[in-house]
Motif scaffolding. Sequence first.
Motif, short mmCIF file in Angstrom:
data_model
loop_
_atom_site.label_atom_id
_atom_site.label_comp_id
_atom_site.label_asym_id
_atom_site.label_seq_id
_atom_site.Cartn_x
_atom_site.Cartn_y
_atom_site.Cartn_z
N ASN A 154 -6.58 69.16 -0.58
CA ASN A 154 -6.08 70.37 -1.24
C ASN A 154 -4.37 70.00 -0.91
O ASN A 154 -3.91 69.69 0.01
N LEU A 155 -3.70 69.55 -2.04
CA LEU A 155 -2.34 69.15 -1.95
C LEU A 155 -1.34 70.17 -1.58
O LEU A 155 -0.29 69.84 -1.14
N GLY A 156 -1.87 71.43 -2.01
CA GLY A 156 -1.08 72.47 -1.11
C GLY A 156 -0.85 72.62 0.43
O GLY A 156 0.15 72.96 0.79
N ASP A 157 -2.04 71.91 0.92
CA ASP A 157 -1.88 71.77 2.44
C ASP A 157 -0.70 70.95 2.81
O ASP A 157 -0.30 70.75 3.76
N ILE A 158 -0.66 69.73 1.77
CA ILE A 158 0.52 68.87 2.30
C ILE A 158 1.74 69.09 1.95
O ILE A 158 2.84 69.04 2.50
N TYR A 159 1.98 69.97 0.63
CA TYR A 159 3.44 70.11 0.18
C TYR A 159 3.69 71.40 -0.11
O TYR A 159 4.80 72.02 -0.67
N ALA A 160 2.90 72.40 0.52
CA ALA A 160 2.87 73.78 0.06
C ALA A 160 3.33 74.26 -1.43
O ALA A 160 2.70 73.70 -2.38
N ASP A 161 4.30 74.59 -1.59
CA ASP A 161 4.86 75.00 -3.16
C ASP A 161 5.81 73.88 -3.43
O ASP A 161 6.35 73.89 -4.57
N LYS A 186 -7.01 66.08 -11.81
CA LYS A 186 -6.46 66.62 -10.79
C LYS A 186 -4.98 66.77 -10.67
O LYS A 186 -4.52 67.86 -10.25
N VAL A 187 -4.31 65.84 -11.31
CA VAL A 187 -2.93 65.95 -11.24
C VAL A 187 -2.56 67.31 -12.14
O VAL A 187 -1.65 68.05 -12.18
N LEU A 188 -3.15 67.54 -13.28
CA LEU A 188 -3.02 68.58 -14.13
C LEU A 188 -3.30 69.98 -13.29
O LEU A 188 -2.56 70.81 -13.40
N ASP A 189 -3.99 70.00 -12.30
CA ASP A 189 -4.31 71.14 -11.55
C ASP A 189 -2.87 71.57 -10.72
O ASP A 189 -2.71 72.85 -10.23
N TYR A 190 -2.26 70.41 -10.53
CA TYR A 190 -0.70 70.64 -9.79
C TYR A 190 0.26 70.36 -10.52
O TYR A 190 1.37 69.90 -10.33
N LYS A 191 0.09 70.79 -11.81
CA LYS A 191 1.30 70.37 -12.95
C LYS A 191 2.65 71.11 -12.64
O LYS A 191 3.65 70.73 -13.19
N ASP A 192 2.49 72.10 -11.94
CA ASP A 192 3.91 72.99 -11.58
C ASP A 192 4.42 72.31 -10.56
O ASP A 192 5.68 72.79 -10.11
N GLN A 193 3.74 71.43 -9.67
CA GLN A 193 4.55 70.74 -8.62
C GLN A 193 4.78 69.22 -8.97
O GLN A 193 5.97 68.60 -8.44
N TYR A 226 13.71 59.48 -8.96
CA TYR A 226 13.23 60.84 -8.01
C TYR A 226 13.55 60.47 -6.78
O TYR A 226 12.86 60.93 -5.97
N LYS A 227 14.62 59.81 -6.33
CA LYS A 227 14.83 59.48 -5.00
C LYS A 227 15.34 60.87 -4.19
O LYS A 227 15.95 61.49 -4.66
N GLY A 228 14.72 60.91 -3.12
CA GLY A 228 14.76 62.23 -2.48
C GLY A 228 13.82 63.12 -2.47
O GLY A 228 13.34 64.07 -1.65
N MET A 229 12.99 63.01 -3.44
CA MET A 229 11.65 63.91 -3.70
C MET A 229 10.60 63.32 -2.96
O MET A 229 10.37 62.01 -2.97
N PRO A 230 9.68 64.06 -2.39
CA PRO A 230 8.47 63.50 -1.85
C PRO A 230 7.50 62.85 -2.64
O PRO A 230 7.52 63.17 -3.86
N VAL A 231 6.99 61.65 -2.48
CA VAL A 231 5.96 60.88 -3.24
C VAL A 231 5.00 60.62 -2.40
O VAL A 231 4.84 60.40 -1.04
N LEU A 232 3.73 60.81 -3.18
CA LEU A 232 2.21 60.60 -2.56
C LEU A 232 1.96 59.33 -3.35
O LEU A 232 1.64 59.49 -4.55
#
Length: 261
Positions: A90-97, A117-124, A31-37
């Motif tokens: 709110n991870l949407g504030d950090i990564y938007a969509d 919480k990861v499940l809440d953002y499963k589409d991202q 997943y190199k090149g993809m944002p990582v938290l």
Amino acid sequence: MQQVKAKKALGQHFLTDLSIANRIADTLDLYKGMPVLEIGPGMGVLTQFLMQKGHDLKVVELDGESVDYLNANFPALAGNIIADDFLKLNLGDIYADAKFCIIGNYPYNISSQIFFKVLDYKDQVVCCSGMLQREVAQRLAAGPGSKTYGILSVLLQAWYDIEYLFTVDENVFNPPPKVKSGVIRMVRNKVTDLGCNERLFKTVVKTAFGQRRKMLRGSLKGMFPKDHPALKDSFFTKRPEQLSVAEFIALTNIIDQANNQ
């Protein structure tokens, strides 16, 4: 700079074995090149390898002493250290969509909450990997029929392919925990729609495992209209740990239909 003192209240056990930290960082090589938290970097033992591998990295750290250490020792992270509680972010504030990955040596005392919480953002969140208490790691990856198979197993496996990668002994931490650790990797599968009411699915899974020693006929009786004939089916003599994700989805649809007739 002086070492950070591990705080029991935060569930801190600092990994000291660099080879293990490097192996954990390797779990995101695809997943190199993809944002990582990274969650809970502490003194940056995993962080350093993620940076060496060129990941677009942000870290979130609740402990102020660790934040000071990271600022002093990882100047390249300037502007990418989030001094906050991951569970309140709110991870949407950090990564938007945008899609991103999550990694960490997760605090044992909140690891289940992290994965909910990861499940809440499963589409991202396309990949989530890292280290947690071995029993919890095994639970996430367990299949039907296992004693460790439970609520998180079903809810996560509906959306992720989960691998238990390797076990980590107690003696590579400071201070050493009283339990072994396990490293897992969760990769988002291709499911975009469960084929059932997702909210009801969660309720069914949690209700069934809330009384896991009971047959489904007993634990789920309250979710059906009184004396509903579906409960007489032999399927309802099973216990929750016997059901696959697909069977829980089918069960959800049975309950949904029974209440909408």
